[in-house]
Write a protein that holds these residues in place. Structure first.
Motif, mmCIF file in Angstrom:
data_model
loop_
_atom_site.group_PDB
_atom_site.id
_atom_site.type_symbol
_atom_site.label_atom_id
_atom_site.label_comp_id
_atom_site.label_asym_id
_atom_site.label_seq_id
_atom_site.Cartn_x
_atom_site.Cartn_y
_atom_site.Cartn_z
ATOM 1 N N ASP A 312 -25.876 -71.822 -78.058
ATOM 2 C CA ASP A 312 -24.694 -72.122 -77.483
ATOM 3 C C ASP A 312 -23.648 -71.696 -78.785
ATOM 4 O O ASP A 312 -22.373 -71.860 -78.269
ATOM 5 C CB ASP A 312 -24.547 -73.661 -77.194
ATOM 6 C CG ASP A 312 -25.289 -74.086 -75.821
ATOM 7 O OD1 ASP A 312 -25.799 -73.185 -75.331
ATOM 8 O OD2 ASP A 312 -25.605 -75.172 -75.814
ATOM 9 N N MET A 313 -24.287 -71.527 -79.999
ATOM 10 C CA MET A 313 -23.047 -71.197 -80.876
ATOM 11 C C MET A 313 -23.512 -69.738 -81.526
ATOM 12 O O MET A 313 -23.428 -69.671 -82.857
ATOM 13 C CB MET A 313 -23.317 -72.363 -82.117
ATOM 14 C CG MET A 313 -23.049 -73.476 -81.621
ATOM 15 S SD MET A 313 -21.244 -73.914 -81.130
ATOM 16 C CE MET A 313 -20.487 -73.678 -82.715
ATOM 17 N N VAL A 314 -23.651 -68.808 -80.719
ATOM 18 C CA VAL A 314 -24.210 -67.633 -81.040
ATOM 19 C C VAL A 314 -22.832 -66.859 -81.691
ATOM 20 O O VAL A 314 -21.785 -66.717 -81.190
ATOM 21 C CB VAL A 314 -24.857 -66.665 -80.307
ATOM 22 C CG1 VAL A 314 -25.126 -65.311 -80.654
ATOM 23 C CG2 VAL A 314 -25.978 -67.380 -79.798
ATOM 24 N N PRO A 315 -22.824 -66.455 -82.998
ATOM 25 C CA PRO A 315 -21.800 -65.494 -83.614
ATOM 26 C C PRO A 315 -21.423 -64.309 -82.730
ATOM 27 O O PRO A 315 -22.347 -63.835 -82.000
ATOM 28 C CB PRO A 315 -22.278 -65.190 -84.882
ATOM 29 C CG PRO A 315 -23.154 -66.343 -85.227
ATOM 30 C CD PRO A 315 -23.967 -66.397 -84.075
ATOM 31 N N ALA A 316 -20.209 -63.795 -82.706
ATOM 32 C CA ALA A 316 -19.975 -62.259 -82.328
ATOM 33 C C ALA A 316 -20.854 -61.413 -82.568
ATOM 34 O O ALA A 316 -21.170 -61.299 -84.075
ATOM 35 C CB ALA A 316 -18.582 -62.285 -82.288
ATOM 36 N N ASN A 317 -21.257 -60.308 -81.907
ATOM 37 C CA ASN A 317 -22.154 -59.152 -82.082
ATOM 38 C C ASN A 317 -23.333 -59.493 -82.602
ATOM 39 O O ASN A 317 -23.877 -58.680 -83.314
ATOM 40 C CB ASN A 317 -21.426 -58.401 -83.054
ATOM 41 C CG ASN A 317 -19.876 -57.911 -82.710
ATOM 42 O OD1 ASN A 317 -19.769 -57.783 -81.356
ATOM 43 N ND2 ASN A 317 -18.848 -57.900 -83.481
ATOM 44 N N ALA A 318 -24.094 -60.914 -82.503
ATOM 45 C CA ALA A 318 -25.266 -61.088 -82.744
ATOM 46 C C ALA A 318 -26.296 -61.162 -81.531
ATOM 47 O O ALA A 318 -25.807 -61.270 -80.641
ATOM 48 C CB ALA A 318 -25.082 -62.370 -83.479
ATOM 49 N N THR A 319 -27.380 -60.854 -81.899
ATOM 50 C CA THR A 319 -28.496 -60.762 -80.836
ATOM 51 C C THR A 319 -29.107 -62.432 -80.710
ATOM 52 O O THR A 319 -29.306 -62.807 -81.758
ATOM 53 C CB THR A 319 -29.579 -60.145 -81.271
ATOM 54 O OG1 THR A 319 -29.182 -58.685 -81.395
ATOM 55 C CG2 THR A 319 -30.606 -59.921 -80.059
ATOM 56 N N LYS A 320 -29.018 -62.649 -79.529
ATOM 57 C CA LYS A 320 -29.474 -64.261 -79.390
ATOM 58 C C LYS A 320 -30.946 -64.356 -79.748
ATOM 59 O O LYS A 320 -30.822 -65.461 -80.401
ATOM 60 C CB LYS A 320 -29.234 -64.428 -77.943
ATOM 61 C CG LYS A 320 -27.694 -64.672 -77.264
ATOM 62 C CD LYS A 320 -27.677 -65.098 -75.789
ATOM 63 C CE LYS A 320 -26.381 -65.051 -75.197
ATOM 64 N NZ LYS A 320 -26.175 -65.733 -74.210
ATOM 65 N N GLU A 321 -31.844 -63.480 -79.540
ATOM 66 C CA GLU A 321 -33.001 -63.751 -79.949
ATOM 67 C C GLU A 321 -33.326 -63.868 -81.326
ATOM 68 O O GLU A 321 -33.942 -64.767 -82.027
ATOM 69 C CB GLU A 321 -33.993 -62.775 -79.307
ATOM 70 C CG GLU A 321 -34.355 -62.784 -77.755
ATOM 71 C CD GLU A 321 -34.940 -61.764 -77.355
ATOM 72 O OE1 GLU A 321 -35.564 -61.003 -78.041
ATOM 73 O OE2 GLU A 321 -35.376 -61.800 -76.146
ATOM 74 N N VAL A 322 -32.630 -62.963 -82.204
ATOM 75 C CA VAL A 322 -32.501 -62.931 -83.675
ATOM 76 C C VAL A 322 -31.831 -63.985 -84.352
ATOM 77 O O VAL A 322 -32.493 -64.814 -85.279
ATOM 78 C CB VAL A 322 -31.900 -61.579 -84.339
ATOM 79 C CG1 VAL A 322 -31.845 -61.784 -85.721
ATOM 80 C CG2 VAL A 322 -32.807 -60.447 -83.739
ATOM 81 N N TYR A 323 -30.952 -64.450 -83.636
ATOM 82 C CA TYR A 323 -29.987 -65.814 -84.061
ATOM 83 C C TYR A 323 -30.944 -67.164 -83.752
ATOM 84 O O TYR A 323 -31.006 -68.111 -84.610
ATOM 85 C CB TYR A 323 -28.817 -65.916 -83.630
ATOM 86 C CG TYR A 323 -27.984 -67.160 -83.921
ATOM 87 C CD1 TYR A 323 -27.419 -67.200 -85.061
ATOM 88 C CD2 TYR A 323 -27.992 -68.409 -82.933
ATOM 89 C CE1 TYR A 323 -26.729 -68.272 -85.343
ATOM 90 C CE2 TYR A 323 -27.091 -69.294 -83.452
ATOM 91 C CZ TYR A 323 -26.457 -69.314 -84.774
ATOM 92 O OH TYR A 323 -25.621 -70.348 -85.209
ATOM 93 N N ALA A 324 -31.792 -67.015 -82.706
ATOM 94 C CA ALA A 324 -32.450 -68.115 -82.349
ATOM 95 C C ALA A 324 -33.749 -68.285 -83.066
ATOM 96 O O ALA A 324 -34.197 -69.491 -83.621
ATOM 97 C CB ALA A 324 -32.880 -68.046 -81.041
ATOM 98 N N SER A 325 -34.360 -67.297 -83.603
ATOM 99 C CA SER A 325 -35.326 -67.306 -84.522
ATOM 100 C C SER A 325 -35.118 -67.911 -85.845
ATOM 101 O O SER A 325 -36.139 -68.375 -86.660
ATOM 102 C CB SER A 325 -36.056 -65.592 -84.891
ATOM 103 O OG SER A 325 -34.893 -64.966 -85.503
ATOM 104 N N ILE A 326 -34.022 -68.096 -86.329
ATOM 105 C CA ILE A 326 -33.688 -68.711 -87.468
ATOM 106 C C ILE A 326 -34.144 -70.408 -87.361
ATOM 107 O O ILE A 326 -34.678 -70.917 -88.298
ATOM 108 C CB ILE A 326 -32.246 -68.661 -87.782
ATOM 109 C CG1 ILE A 326 -31.707 -67.532 -87.962
ATOM 110 C CG2 ILE A 326 -31.799 -69.435 -88.914
ATOM 111 C CD1 ILE A 326 -30.188 -66.787 -88.234
#
Length: 349
Positions: A312-326
């Motif tokens: 729900d807090m994905v930064p702009a121009n970021a891939t959701k899957e990559v961000y979620a992998s953190i």
């Protein structure tokens, strides 16, 4: 030769007093009183009552002190034995013995020195000018316990560290039971019996007058000063105080009993507050656990609040899957996770 014929050989003994028998050569005109003075030890001679209670007898016949050896019937060349005995008085009302007491007890009454009487003025002054624990003169920093006893702080702290507090001061358990006080020096201490005085009235701190310590500020004032000046603030530093802040120093038995009751009441209230605080802490932890258990798998609580998700807090121009992998595994699979690494399937590590 005529002089020697006049002398009498007499044995004098005293089994009642435990004195050894003595063989004496005496003049016939010697009185029994003078013989008694020569035979008795000095400690009994200094006691008139004990001296008069002793008498000689000859063959069971009592003799008077004014009698001479000739009057007693002692002839030259005879083997006379004089016995010094203790006369027991009785009958009641004459101040004598009843016969029940032993003779040794009667003699020890005069032989044993009685302890010196303690001057009450010295006892009173010592209580106000010296440390109740060490007996040393009071010297700042001075503290008072909750019952009004005075101590040098250094001596009291040292006793607490070494755990050798006397039983009479067992109510002192730590620094919280010590109240630092401020004693006002007496300008004329050189000509006085105490170093301290009341800063308002000038009354000496020697036990002749009542003194109080204000627990809030620690200033020591005489009872007379607080009676004459009606105020709810300290007369030295002007800090407000309540009636419960007054603590009597070296009070009477009744005043100490009141202070002890107040001390036990304060300790009881403090214990209740600690128990309530501990209970509230435990109940708060349990409540937090219950709330955690009430979170459902779909990300919502029973109460309807939504659970936080990183997606729900994905930064702009970021891939959701990559961000979620953190925050989670980079990719879900059907393989079981291992203890060593969650991202590697079983059989590949």
């Amino acid at each position: 030769m005529e002089f020697r014929r006049k002398k009498l050989q007499i044995v004098v003994r005293s089994p009642d007093l435990g004195l050894p028998a003595r063989c004496l050569t005496l003049a016939p005109d010697l009185t029994l009183r003078r013989l008694k003075l020569a035979f008795l030890p000095g400690i009994l001679l200094r006691q008139p009552l004990a001296f008069e209670s002793l008498y000689f007898d000859l063959g069971g016949r009592p003799l008077t002190d004014s009698s001479t050896l000739t009057d007693a019937g002692i002839a030259a060349g005879s083997s006379a034995v004089l016995t010094l005995r203790l006369r027991l008085r009785g009958g009641g009302g004459d101040g004598g013995a009843t016969g029940a007491e032993s003779r040794d007890c009667y003699l020890n009454m005069y032989a044993i020195k009685k302890p010196d009487k303690v001057d009450p003025n010295e006892t009173r002054l010592s209580k106000w000018t010296t440390c109740a624990l060490s007996g040393e003169p009071l010297a700042p920093p001075v503290v008072v316990d909750r019952l009004g006893n005075l101590f040098n702080k250094e001596a009291l702290v040292e006793a607490l560290i070494h755990k050798n507090i006397p039983k009479e001061f067992s109510h002192i358990r730590g620094l919280k039971d010590m109240i630092p006080i401020h004693l006002s020096l007496n300008p004329g201490a050189a000509n006085s019996e105490t170093r301290f005085e009341c800063p308002i009235t000038g009354l000496e701190f020697n036990g002749k007058y009542g003194f109080l310590v204000l627990r809030g500020c620690g200033h020591v004032l005489s009872v007379k000063a607080l009676k004459e000046v009606k105020s709810s603030a300290c007369l030295v530093c002007h800090k407000e105080f309540s009636e419960s802040d007054k603590l009597v120093i070296n009070g009477s038995t009744e005043e100490v009993a009141v202070l002890r009751e107040r001390m036990e009441e304060e300790r009881s209230k403090l214990k209740e507050r600690k128990e309530k605080k501990a209970s509230a802490h435990l109940s708060g932890t349990k409540h937090a656990g219950d709330e955690h258990d009430r979170i459902l798998d779909n990300g919502r609580k029973v109460g309807g609040a939504k659970r936080f998700k990183a997606m729900d807090m994905v930064p702009a121009n970021a891939t959701k899957e990559v961000y979620a992998s953190i925050f989670t595994s980079s990719k879900k699979s059907n393989f079981k996770e291992t203890f060593s690494c969650r991202s590697l399937p079983l059989g590949r590590n």
